[in-house]
Design a protein around this motif. Structure first.
Motif, PDB file in Angstrom:
ATOM      1  N   LYS A   9      -9.552   9.108   5.353  1.00 23.37           N
ATOM      2  CA  LYS A   9     -10.114   7.926   5.996  1.00 23.37           C
ATOM      3  C   LYS A   9     -10.946   8.332   7.216  1.00 23.37           C
ATOM      4  CE  LYS A   9      -8.828   3.336   7.597  1.00 23.37           C
ATOM      5  NZ  LYS A   9      -7.743   2.390   7.824  1.00 23.37           N
ATOM      6  N   GLU A  10     -10.414   9.269   7.983  1.00 24.58           N
ATOM      7  CA  GLU A  10     -11.114   9.790   9.161  1.00 24.58           C
ATOM      8  C   GLU A  10     -12.463  10.413   8.785  1.00 24.58           C
ATOM      9  OE1 GLU A  10      -9.626  13.263  11.840  1.00 24.58           O
ATOM     10  OE2 GLU A  10      -8.267  11.558  12.127  1.00 24.58           O
ATOM     11  N   GLN A  11     -12.508  11.005   7.599  1.00 20.45           N
ATOM     12  CA  GLN A  11     -13.741  11.633   7.123  1.00 20.45           C
ATOM     13  C   GLN A  11     -14.691  10.635   6.466  1.00 20.45           C
ATOM     14  OE1 GLN A  11     -13.338  15.522   5.072  1.00 20.45           O
ATOM     15  NE2 GLN A  11     -11.140  15.133   5.282  1.00 20.45           N
ATOM     16  N   GLY A  12     -14.271   9.374   6.374  1.00 20.02           N
ATOM     17  CA  GLY A  12     -15.118   8.348   5.785  1.00 20.02           C
ATOM     18  C   GLY A  12     -15.081   8.308   4.271  1.00 20.02           C
ATOM     19  N   VAL A  13     -14.045   8.917   3.673  1.00 19.74           N
ATOM     20  CA  VAL A  13     -13.901   8.916   2.216  1.00 19.74           C
ATOM     21  C   VAL A  13     -13.448   7.528   1.772  1.00 19.74           C
ATOM     22  CG1 VAL A  13     -12.630   9.912   0.270  1.00 19.74           C
ATOM     23  CG2 VAL A  13     -13.398  11.386   2.142  1.00 19.74           C
ATOM     24  N   ARG A  14     -14.106   7.010   0.750  1.00 19.05           N
ATOM     25  CA  ARG A  14     -13.756   5.682   0.237  1.00 19.05           C
ATOM     26  C   ARG A  14     -12.440   5.753  -0.542  1.00 19.05           C
ATOM     27  NH1 ARG A  14     -17.732   1.789  -3.338  1.00 19.05           N
ATOM     28  NH2 ARG A  14     -16.276   0.053  -3.522  1.00 19.05           N
ATOM     29  N   LEU A  15     -11.492   4.926  -0.137  1.00 14.86           N
ATOM     30  CA  LEU A  15     -10.167   4.906  -0.746  1.00 14.86           C
ATOM     31  C   LEU A  15      -9.925   3.571  -1.449  1.00 14.86           C
ATOM     32  CD1 LEU A  15      -8.171   6.286   2.319  1.00 14.86           C
ATOM     33  CD2 LEU A  15      -8.931   7.586   0.323  1.00 14.86           C
ATOM     34  N   ILE A  16      -9.144   3.610  -2.513  1.00 12.46           N
ATOM     35  CA  ILE A  16      -8.649   2.383  -3.130  1.00 12.46           C
ATOM     36  C   ILE A  16      -7.397   1.948  -2.383  1.00 12.46           C
ATOM     37  CG2 ILE A  16      -7.602   1.400  -5.217  1.00 12.46           C
ATOM     38  CD1 ILE A  16      -9.549   3.193  -6.830  1.00 12.46           C
ATOM     39  N   ASP A  17      -6.538   2.927  -2.069  1.00 15.33           N
ATOM     40  CA  ASP A  17      -5.292   2.667  -1.338  1.00 15.33           C
ATOM     41  C   ASP A  17      -5.371   3.332   0.033  1.00 15.33           C
ATOM     42  OD1 ASP A  17      -3.827   1.422  -3.570  1.00 15.33           O
ATOM     43  OD2 ASP A  17      -3.902   3.423  -4.449  1.00 15.33           O
ATOM     44  N   GLU A  18      -5.187   2.542   1.076  1.00 18.58           N
ATOM     45  CA  GLU A  18      -5.174   3.122   2.426  1.00 18.58           C
ATOM     46  C   GLU A  18      -3.758   3.469   2.876  1.00 18.58           C
ATOM     47  OE1 GLU A  18      -7.579   1.272   5.342  1.00 18.58           O
ATOM     48  OE2 GLU A  18      -9.325   1.216   4.030  1.00 18.58           O
ATOM     49  N   SER A  19      -2.770   3.046   2.079  1.00 21.46           N
ATOM     50  CA  SER A  19      -1.390   3.448   2.340  1.00 21.46           C
ATOM     51  C   SER A  19      -0.740   3.742   0.998  1.00 21.46           C
ATOM     52  CB  SER A  19      -0.630   2.369   3.117  1.00 21.46           C
ATOM     53  OG  SER A  19      -0.626   1.167   2.404  1.00 21.46           O
ATOM     54  N   PRO A  20       0.284   4.594   0.997  1.00 21.75           N
ATOM     55  CA  PRO A  20       0.933   4.975  -0.263  1.00 21.75           C
ATOM     56  C   PRO A  20       1.647   3.800  -0.916  1.00 21.75           C
ATOM     57  CG  PRO A  20       1.573   6.455   1.527  1.00 21.75           C
ATOM     58  CD  PRO A  20       0.840   5.301   2.136  1.00 21.75           C
ATOM     59  N   ARG A  21       1.756   3.884  -2.247  1.00 28.64           N
ATOM     60  CA  ARG A  21       2.532   2.907  -3.008  1.00 28.64           C
ATOM     61  C   ARG A  21       3.433   3.661  -3.979  1.00 28.64           C
ATOM     62  NH1 ARG A  21      -1.570   0.605  -7.611  1.00 28.64           N
ATOM     63  NH2 ARG A  21      -3.348   1.861  -7.042  1.00 28.64           N
ATOM     64  N   TYR A  22       4.359   2.912  -4.584  1.00 37.62           N
ATOM     65  CA  TYR A  22       5.302   3.516  -5.522  1.00 37.62           C
ATOM     66  C   TYR A  22       4.574   3.919  -6.804  1.00 37.62           C
ATOM     67  CZ  TYR A  22       9.069   4.200  -8.832  1.00 37.62           C
ATOM     68  OH  TYR A  22       9.896   4.754  -9.781  1.00 37.62           O
ATOM     69  N   GLY A  23       4.866   5.128  -7.262  1.00 34.28           N
ATOM     70  CA  GLY A  23       4.348   5.603  -8.536  1.00 34.28           C
ATOM     71  C   GLY A  23       5.497   6.016  -9.439  1.00 34.28           C
ATOM     72  N   ALA A  24       5.191   6.225 -10.697  1.00 36.65           N
ATOM     73  CA  ALA A  24       6.208   6.623 -11.673  1.00 36.65           C
ATOM     74  C   ALA A  24       6.905   7.896 -11.225  1.00 36.65           C
ATOM     75  CB  ALA A  24       5.567   6.827 -13.039  1.00 36.65           C
TER      76      ALA A  24
ATOM     77  N   PRO B 118     -13.520   6.350  -7.227  1.00 33.84           N
ATOM     78  CA  PRO B 118     -14.401   7.231  -8.002  1.00 33.84           C
ATOM     79  C   PRO B 118     -15.778   7.445  -7.380  1.00 33.84           C
ATOM     80  CG  PRO B 118     -13.318   5.664  -9.453  1.00 33.84           C
ATOM     81  CD  PRO B 118     -12.991   5.253  -8.043  1.00 33.84           C
ATOM     82  N   LYS B 119     -16.259   6.498  -6.590  1.00 37.00           N
ATOM     83  CA  LYS B 119     -17.564   6.673  -5.947  1.00 37.00           C
ATOM     84  C   LYS B 119     -17.522   7.775  -4.891  1.00 37.00           C
ATOM     85  CE  LYS B 119     -19.546   2.282  -7.077  1.00 37.00           C
ATOM     86  NZ  LYS B 119     -20.180   1.061  -6.660  1.00 37.00           N
ATOM     87  N   ALA B 120     -16.343   8.148  -4.434  1.00 34.36           N
ATOM     88  CA  ALA B 120     -16.210   9.227  -3.448  1.00 34.36           C
ATOM     89  C   ALA B 120     -16.036  10.589  -4.109  1.00 34.36           C
ATOM     90  CB  ALA B 120     -15.022   8.948  -2.531  1.00 34.36           C
ATOM     91  N   THR B 121     -15.761  10.603  -5.413  1.00 27.50           N
ATOM     92  CA  THR B 121     -15.396  11.856  -6.082  1.00 27.50           C
ATOM     93  C   THR B 121     -16.348  12.259  -7.202  1.00 27.50           C
ATOM     94  OG1 THR B 121     -13.994  10.739  -7.691  1.00 27.50           O
ATOM     95  CG2 THR B 121     -12.944  11.400  -5.621  1.00 27.50           C
ATOM     96  N   GLY B 122     -17.496  11.617  -7.269  1.00 27.29           N
ATOM     97  CA  GLY B 122     -18.421  11.929  -8.348  1.00 27.29           C
ATOM     98  C   GLY B 122     -18.026  11.312  -9.672  1.00 27.29           C
ATOM     99  N   GLY B 123     -17.297  10.192  -9.623  1.00 24.83           N
ATOM    100  CA  GLY B 123     -16.971   9.462 -10.839  1.00 24.83           C
ATOM    101  C   GLY B 123     -15.571   9.653 -11.377  1.00 24.83           C
ATOM    102  N   ILE B 124     -14.732  10.434 -10.719  1.00 25.26           N
ATOM    103  CA  ILE B 124     -13.359  10.675 -11.163  1.00 25.26           C
ATOM    104  C   ILE B 124     -12.404   9.804 -10.353  1.00 25.26           C
ATOM    105  CG2 ILE B 124     -11.500  12.394 -11.387  1.00 25.26           C
ATOM    106  CD1 ILE B 124     -13.956  12.948 -13.171  1.00 25.26           C
ATOM    107  N   LEU B 125     -11.542   9.050 -11.035  1.00 23.58           N
ATOM    108  CA  LEU B 125     -10.473   8.345 -10.334  1.00 23.58           C
ATOM    109  C   LEU B 125      -9.445   9.408  -9.973  1.00 23.58           C
ATOM    110  CD1 LEU B 125      -9.133   5.752  -9.319  1.00 23.58           C
ATOM    111  CD2 LEU B 125      -8.124   5.489 -11.601  1.00 23.58           C
ATOM    112  N   LEU B 126      -9.280   9.641  -8.685  1.00 26.94           N
ATOM    113  CA  LEU B 126      -8.390  10.702  -8.194  1.00 26.94           C
ATOM    114  C   LEU B 126      -7.148  10.084  -7.584  1.00 26.94           C
ATOM    115  CD1 LEU B 126      -8.066  13.779  -7.686  1.00 26.94           C
ATOM    116  CD2 LEU B 126      -9.081  13.367  -5.441  1.00 26.94           C
ATOM    117  N   GLU B 127      -5.993  10.511  -8.082  1.00 26.32           N
ATOM    118  CA  GLU B 127      -4.715  10.064  -7.531  1.00 26.32           C
ATOM    119  C   GLU B 127      -4.161  11.182  -6.666  1.00 26.32           C
ATOM    120  OE1 GLU B 127      -0.210   9.543  -9.207  1.00 26.32           O
ATOM    121  OE2 GLU B 127      -1.783   8.571 -10.386  1.00 26.32           O
ATOM    122  N   LEU B 128      -3.672  10.824  -5.510  1.00 22.80           N
ATOM    123  CA  LEU B 128      -2.915  11.759  -4.676  1.00 22.80           C
ATOM    124  C   LEU B 128      -1.449  11.412  -4.884  1.00 22.80           C
ATOM    125  CD1 LEU B 128      -5.039  11.531  -1.410  1.00 22.80           C
ATOM    126  CD2 LEU B 128      -5.256  13.177  -3.294  1.00 22.80           C
ATOM    127  N   SER B 129      -0.620  12.427  -5.025  1.00 15.97           N
ATOM    128  CA  SER B 129       0.784  12.214  -5.346  1.00 15.97           C
ATOM    129  C   SER B 129       1.663  13.113  -4.488  1.00 15.97           C
ATOM    130  CB  SER B 129       1.021  12.531  -6.828  1.00 15.97           C
ATOM    131  OG  SER B 129       2.387  12.454  -7.152  1.00 15.97           O
TER     132      SER B 129
END
Length: 147
Positions: free
Chosen positions: A108-123, A133-144
């Motif tokens: 966020k500090e670097q100005g990267v476009r995020l879908i989630d600004e805070s973590p949520r529950y994942g499987a 994806p607009k920040a990553t060249g078209g890839i939906l990137l998940e951080l886990s």
């Protein structure tokens, strides 16, 4: 670009540890599982429904990472919409990070476009967040982050 000292040049507040999993959107979980288990001889590790994301998931370990099969539980869920638009296939790539909150703050500090600004529950009990994806060249990137 110093990553190993404390000079602060392009310093990150988090580390990407490894490829966590590749998420594959499928219409029929049982049919998709058969390919990985019966044809490739891999072992599925059970299924879980994540109500908040309207999805049923099945992890299939592969070395240090996993294949994550994703089947929508609702016609208006994100996986159903993905399949409607793109067909079945790779929906996202997930990277394991050591500290998801620090990762999100740093991005966020670097100005990267995020879908989630805070973590949520994942499987699997993971804390997750998606980078747009607009920040990553078209890839939906998940951080886990898994503890």
């Amino acid at each position: 670009m110093c990553q190993d000292c404390n000079c602060g040049v392009n310093a990150r507040k988090f580390k990407v540890l490894r490829l966590d999993h590749i998420g594959i959107a499928v219409k029929d979980m049982e049919q998709a599982k058969k390919f990985y288990t019966e044809v490739l001889g891999m072992t599925a590790m059970g299924e879980e429904v994540v109500e908040q994301q309207k999805v049923k998931v099945c992890f299939i370990p592969c070395g240090d990472s996993e294949v994550e099969l994703l089947e929508s539980t609702s016609p208006d869920g994100p996986v159903a919409k993905f399949i409607e638009k793109n067909g079945e296939g790779i929906q996202h790539v997930a990277l394991r990070v050591d500290n998801i909150e620090a990762a999100l703050a740093d991005l966020k500090e670097q100005g990267v476009r995020l879908i989630d600004e805070s973590p949520r529950y994942g499987a699997g009990g993971a804390s997750i967040a998606f980078v747009h994806p607009k920040a990553t060249g078209g890839i939906l990137l998940e951080l886990s982050e898994r503890k």
